[in-house]
Write a protein that holds these residues in place. Structure first.
Motif, PDB file in Angstrom:
ATOM      1  N   ARG A 121       0.829  -1.209   0.000  1.00  0.00           N
ATOM      2  CA  ARG A 121       0.000   0.000   0.000  1.00  0.00           C
ATOM      3  C   ARG A 121       0.864   1.259   0.000  1.00  0.00           C
ATOM      4  NH1 ARG A 121      -3.409  -0.371   4.990  1.00  0.00           N
ATOM      5  NH2 ARG A 121      -4.581  -1.990   3.853  1.00  0.00           N
ATOM      6  N   GLU A 153      -3.995   6.179   0.617  1.00  0.00           N
ATOM      7  CA  GLU A 153      -3.396   4.957   1.196  1.00  0.00           C
ATOM      8  C   GLU A 153      -4.438   4.059   1.856  1.00  0.00           C
ATOM      9  OE1 GLU A 153       0.361   4.426   4.089  1.00  0.00           O
ATOM     10  OE2 GLU A 153       0.474   6.212   2.765  1.00  0.00           O
ATOM     11  N   LEU A 156      -6.661   2.050  -0.506  1.00  0.00           N
ATOM     12  CA  LEU A 156      -6.107   0.911  -1.241  1.00  0.00           C
ATOM     13  C   LEU A 156      -6.396  -0.398  -0.547  1.00  0.00           C
ATOM     14  CD1 LEU A 156      -2.715   2.409  -2.462  1.00  0.00           C
ATOM     15  CD2 LEU A 156      -4.593   1.654  -3.883  1.00  0.00           C
TER      16      LEU A 156
END
Lengths: 156, 282
Positions: A121, A153, A156
């Motif tokens: 990530r 982030e 994801l």
């Protein structure tokens, strides 16, 4: 010469002889016979006692033997039971250990996956930032876009 | 008084009083009394009293031993069984020491001989005039009770022992061995010595037999004769005679217990010794 007189004297002598025999001959003879009978009786009684003792000893021996056999049987059974219990315990412990190890491995795998996912990530985020930077041809200030980046982030 | 002198004295008395000894009752002289007591119930060839009383004594022995054998128990013996056991063991012991060989007949023979002689001798302890008195009441004039005080009885038994000596000599040594012993012992086997050997052996057999029979007869005859002499004291029908009779008669009767057993013992032992000698090789 008087036959009647001597016959009387002869009978007196006969009774004196009978008295003598009764007094001095008979008692020692009877004592000897009784002594012999007593000795034989004692001997027979001793033999009987010996036989009885032997029989008692045999009975006692049999009892002791039976008890010993029983004890041995009991000890054997107990040992077998204990061994079975021990084996069972060991098996259970091993199973539990196995389960635990599996669990641990699962946890570790999950952690590893998480870690890899996290690394991926952040890398994807960094890649996205680098991509965006190249697209925008300018520096993206991480401080300015921190909020944007962390939201990316997280998505994801 | 030894047996021989007693026999001698008795015969002298008998000869001296032979004329006076008449059948019949009433007052007798002392010589008549004694001669009367020495008379047998006989037909001149056969002494019925000796035969009957020895047979009775023998039957008593058989009955006593049979009773003991039938009632024998392996447990604690009663007095009777203990007595017979002691006797049997004692005779067995004696025969074992004397006779080396098969004793299955000899030991019982010795026991029978001993008891038989004991019972026959014991008749001497009965009051002297008792059975003859019964006999007279039954019409029997002469009756001698003690079979062993009759030479016919004791010599008859001794002849039986002689027969057994010869039988066992043949049986143990064989006819040849026995003949060899007769001719070659005790001096040696040189042919010149054969007659001497044979003569000595024959004398030995005769002497053994005669002495065996005479010894028992002499002792019992002498004992019986002394009882008769003592009876003469009582026959005086006086107080001192009565007292002396009771005193000496008791002493002699008590002493006679010993003689009765001793003579039976000697007869048995000599029977064993003679038969034992027949078993030995020279």
């Amino acid at each position: 010469m008087n036959l009647n007189a001597t016959l009387v004297a002869q009978f007196v002598v006969f009774f004196v002889l009978a008295w003598f025999t009764m007094t001095f001959v008979w008692p020692p003879l009877m004592r000897a016979l009784d002594e012999r009978a007593r000795k034989i009786a004692d001997g027979l009684a001793a033999a009987d006692r010996g036989q009885q003792a032997l029989k008692d000893a045999e009975v006692r021996f049999a009892a002791i033997e039976a008890e010993a056999r029983q004890n041995a049987q009991a000890i054997l059974a107990e040992t077998e039971a204990r061994a079975a219990t021990y084996l069972e315990q060991q098996r259970k412990a091993a199973e539990a250990e196995g389960v635990r190890l599996v669990e641990q491995a699962k946890v570790e795998i999950a952690q590893e996956v998480q870690r890899a996912r996290d690394a991926l990530r952040s890398e994807v985020a960094a890649l996205a930032v680098a991509g965006a930077r190249q697209i925008l041809e300018r520096e993206i200030d991480p401080a300015q876009h921190a909020e944007l980046l962390s939201r990316l982030e997280a998505s994801l | 008084m030894t047996a021989e002198t007693a026999v001698h004295a008795a015969h002298e008395v008998a000869h001296g009083a032979a004329d006076a000894a008449q059948h019949g009752h009433g007052p007798e002289t002392p010589a008549q009394y004694i001669v009367h007591h020495l008379g047998h119930l006989t037909d001149g060839m056969f002494n019925y009293d000796t035969f009957i009383f020895s047979l009775l004594a023998g039957l008593v022995v058989v009955w006593v031993l049979g009773l003991a054998a039938r009632n024998a128990t392996v447990g604690v013996p009663g007095r009777f069984q203990a007595l017979i056991e002691i006797l049997v063991e004692w005779v067995e012991d004696q025969s074992k020491q004397i006779v080396h060989g098969d004793r299955s007949f000899i030991a019982p023979l010795a026991l029978t001989v001993f008891l038989w002689v004991v019972f026959m001798n014991t008749l001497d302890l009965l009051p002297l005039d008792m059975l003859p008195m019964f006999g007279q009441a039954a019409g029997i004039e002469y009756l001698r009770v003690v079979p062993t005080a009759d030479l016919n009885c004791t010599l008859g038994m001794a002849l039986g022992v002689l027969t057994l000596m010869l039988y066992y000599s043949f049986k143990i040594k064989g006819a040849g061995g026995f003949m060899h012993e007769l001719f070659c012992a005790p001096f040696g086997s040189h042919p010149l010595l054969w007659p001497a050997n044979l003569l000595l052996n024959i004398i030995e057999f005769v002497a053994k037999t005669v002495s065996l029979g005479m010894r028992l007869f002499g002792n019992m005859y002498a004992g019986e004769l002394i009882f008769m002499l003592i009876a003469l004291l009582g026959a005086t029908a006086t107080w001192w005679g009565f007292a002396l009779h009771v005193l000496t008669g008791s002493a002699w009767a008590i002493f006679h217990i010993l003689i009765v057993l001793l003579q039976a013992f000697i007869f048995m032992m000599l029977t064993l010794v003679y038969i034992g000698q027949a078993h030995e090789h020279h």
